[in-house]
Scaffold this motif. Sequence first.
Motif, mmCIF file in Angstrom:
data_model
loop_
_atom_site.group_PDB
_atom_site.id
_atom_site.type_symbol
_atom_site.label_atom_id
_atom_site.label_comp_id
_atom_site.label_asym_id
_atom_site.label_seq_id
_atom_site.Cartn_x
_atom_site.Cartn_y
_atom_site.Cartn_z
ATOM 1 N N LEU A 271 0.829 -1.204 0.000
ATOM 2 C CA LEU A 271 0.000 0.000 0.000
ATOM 3 C C LEU A 271 0.861 1.250 0.000
ATOM 4 N N LYS A 272 1.994 1.149 0.689
ATOM 5 C CA LYS A 272 2.908 2.286 0.763
ATOM 6 C C LYS A 272 3.423 2.648 -0.641
ATOM 7 N N SER A 273 3.841 1.593 -1.396
ATOM 8 C CA SER A 273 4.436 1.886 -2.705
ATOM 9 C C SER A 273 3.379 2.261 -3.739
ATOM 10 N N LYS A 274 2.206 1.612 -3.672
ATOM 11 C CA LYS A 274 1.211 1.857 -4.712
ATOM 12 C C LYS A 274 0.159 2.892 -4.288
ATOM 13 N N GLY A 275 0.252 3.303 -3.042
ATOM 14 C CA GLY A 275 -0.765 4.254 -2.579
ATOM 15 C C GLY A 275 -1.956 3.477 -2.059
ATOM 16 N N THR A 276 -2.690 4.022 -1.044
ATOM 17 C CA THR A 276 -3.816 3.290 -0.479
ATOM 18 C C THR A 276 -5.013 3.369 -1.416
ATOM 19 N N GLY A 277 -5.779 2.319 -1.470
ATOM 20 C CA GLY A 277 -6.990 2.318 -2.282
ATOM 21 C C GLY A 277 -8.030 3.192 -1.635
ATOM 22 N N THR A 278 -9.075 3.479 -2.359
ATOM 23 C CA THR A 278 -10.068 4.369 -1.785
ATOM 24 C C THR A 278 -11.032 3.607 -0.896
ATOM 25 N N SER A 279 -11.302 2.345 -1.240
ATOM 26 C CA SER A 279 -12.255 1.603 -0.419
ATOM 27 C C SER A 279 -11.583 0.358 0.139
ATOM 28 N N ASP A 280 -12.274 -0.254 1.121
ATOM 29 C CA ASP A 280 -11.710 -1.463 1.700
ATOM 30 C C ASP A 280 -11.598 -2.571 0.666
ATOM 31 N N SER A 281 -12.562 -2.623 -0.284
ATOM 32 C CA SER A 281 -12.479 -3.716 -1.267
ATOM 33 C C SER A 281 -11.251 -3.535 -2.165
ATOM 34 N N ASP A 282 -10.917 -2.296 -2.526
ATOM 35 C CA ASP A 282 -9.681 -2.062 -3.299
ATOM 36 C C ASP A 282 -8.473 -2.530 -2.497
ATOM 37 N N LYS A 283 -8.483 -2.138 -1.239
ATOM 38 C CA LYS A 283 -7.328 -2.471 -0.385
ATOM 39 C C LYS A 283 -7.176 -3.981 -0.267
ATOM 40 N N ILE A 284 -8.300 -4.674 -0.060
ATOM 41 C CA ILE A 284 -8.216 -6.134 0.100
ATOM 42 C C ILE A 284 -7.618 -6.744 -1.171
ATOM 43 N N GLN A 285 -8.095 -6.288 -2.319
ATOM 44 C CA GLN A 285 -7.610 -6.814 -3.578
ATOM 45 C C GLN A 285 -6.098 -6.601 -3.701
ATOM 46 N N LYS A 286 -5.641 -5.412 -3.280
ATOM 47 C CA LYS A 286 -4.203 -5.129 -3.361
ATOM 48 C C LYS A 286 -3.413 -6.003 -2.389
ATOM 49 N N ILE A 287 -3.991 -6.213 -1.229
ATOM 50 C CA ILE A 287 -3.293 -7.062 -0.247
ATOM 51 C C ILE A 287 -3.204 -8.499 -0.777
ATOM 52 N N PHE A 288 -4.303 -8.992 -1.393
ATOM 53 C CA PHE A 288 -4.274 -10.339 -2.004
ATOM 54 C C PHE A 288 -3.107 -10.435 -2.991
ATOM 55 N N ALA A 289 -2.978 -9.398 -3.846
ATOM 56 C CA ALA A 289 -1.950 -9.431 -4.887
ATOM 57 C C ALA A 289 -0.565 -9.408 -4.257
ATOM 58 N N ASN A 290 -0.411 -8.549 -3.280
ATOM 59 C CA ASN A 290 0.897 -8.390 -2.654
ATOM 60 C C ASN A 290 1.333 -9.638 -1.886
ATOM 61 N N ALA A 291 0.362 -10.261 -1.233
ATOM 62 C CA ALA A 291 0.690 -11.469 -0.465
ATOM 63 C C ALA A 291 0.767 -12.699 -1.378
ATOM 64 N N GLU A 292 0.539 -12.476 -2.663
ATOM 65 C CA GLU A 292 0.545 -13.556 -3.656
ATOM 66 C C GLU A 292 -0.475 -14.628 -3.348
ATOM 67 N N TRP A 293 -1.650 -14.186 -2.888
ATOM 68 C CA TRP A 293 -2.758 -15.114 -2.694
ATOM 69 C C TRP A 293 -3.510 -15.174 -4.024
#
Length: 425
Positions: free
Chosen positions: A20-42
């Motif tokens: 989130l730090k490098s790509k910037g925080t998403g606007t909603s929780d669903s965006d954030k969750i999606q980014k966390i999934f990608a980052n954690a390689e889930w």
Amino acid sequence: MIFEAVSTIAAAGLAGYSYLKSKGTGTSDSDKIQKIFANAEWQGKKGESIRLQRKQKFEGGYEYVYQLPLGFDRKKIEEKKYILEDGLNVRNQSFEINFSDLKDLKFNKTIVSQLKNLIKTKRKKKEIEVSFDGMLKIKIYDEPMPNIIEWRESLLIPNSWSVPIGITRKGDIVRHDFDNSKHLIVAGATGYGKSVILKLIVTTLIRQQPETVTLSLIDLKGGSAFHRFKDCKQRKHYSRDPETAEQVLKEVQNKMNHSFLKVVDKGYEDVKEAGIKERHFIIIDEAADLSDFPESMKIITDIARRGRSAGYYLIFCTQYPTAQVIPSQTKRNIIARLCYVVDTETASRVVLDEGGAEQLHDLPGRGIYKAGPKRYTLQSPFISNKQIASIIAPYIMENPKDGGDGQKSSETTKNRKHSLILEEV
Ligand SMILES: Nc1ncnc2c1ncn2[C@@H]1O[C@H](COP(=O)(O)OP(=O)(O)OP(=O)(O)O)[C@@H](O)[C@H]1O
Ligand SMILES: [Mg+2]
């Protein structure tokens, strides 16, 4: 080895944050969750992503429902829930400050640090719950649960058999009514609040039903929980070791048999229907210590099976929820379960017949109460030993009839060599 485990956890916890730090925080929780999934390689083996199916509001938060790629191991997410939680809380810790908070501020040169402290204490941490029923469900709550709820007098209901065992996120009081769901299993890892809730239950019963409650207290942790109740007039038996516990259980079973026949032979279903006011509670703190005593375990199962009609209610508490410690026949007869934090999903399943308690917030008193279809996540009230002492003070006897040890038969015959003992033949 330890260093490796710690650093892996730390790295994983930072995973959501760094992305989130490098790509910037998403606007909603669903965006954030999606980014966390990608980052954690889930993701699936071929890089298929976890897809959001729907988002729905429930009272107190939002639920996000996801479809997992075929063959994806859901445990990757369930066991590393903290990655999601950490990621969702990055730079998004909202807080509310109202007038009464501001009026305590002192406008001097420390104002900046006062404000910083205020913000720190008011910050809301988003709490989440992860579950799976074919779809992955992530619940995000608006409000965190309080870490501690002090016991207060207003939680009591005089003359009832209903005992407060927790407060939900919405602030509702959850009560276990012993006249409805007669017995109770209490489980949880060490240090998460089992003995505290047992003491709260005993204190509540003494206070709400001083003339009609009888207590048989078996404290196999050396008496640390129940010692304070041993001189109460409501206490019938008190045992601190498995041998005398067996003796106590035999006596209880005898009495229960009489009561059972009195109720059932007259055609009543239970003591409540028969209009009998007395109830007898058998409370065992650390039942695992009885698992090598087959006779005791047999009696416990019998109390769980027939005690409901006779007004003999069992509270079975253990730190080791395994199939050996909680036999299936005992479990089948005890539908109400209170489970604090446990280490594994297997332990949660032994107690609750479902996972979840392994994902609870790491706090003493945080638990799941399940009684049939009802299921609540709750924070149990905390009662201090000082509060207990003052509530039970009026019921403490100066000269308890058995000297306070509650172990009449076996202890006396063994130890008091020079006493004259009259035994019934
Ligand atoms: N409901 C609660 N709210 C806040 N703190 C609690 C609560 N229950 C317990 N605690 C804290 O946790 C400590 C340990 O609780 P407790 O003795 O009940 O653990 P336990 O589950 O019985 O552990 P063990 O299995 O080792 O006997 C307490 O001394 C208290 O500080
Ligand atoms: Mg304990």
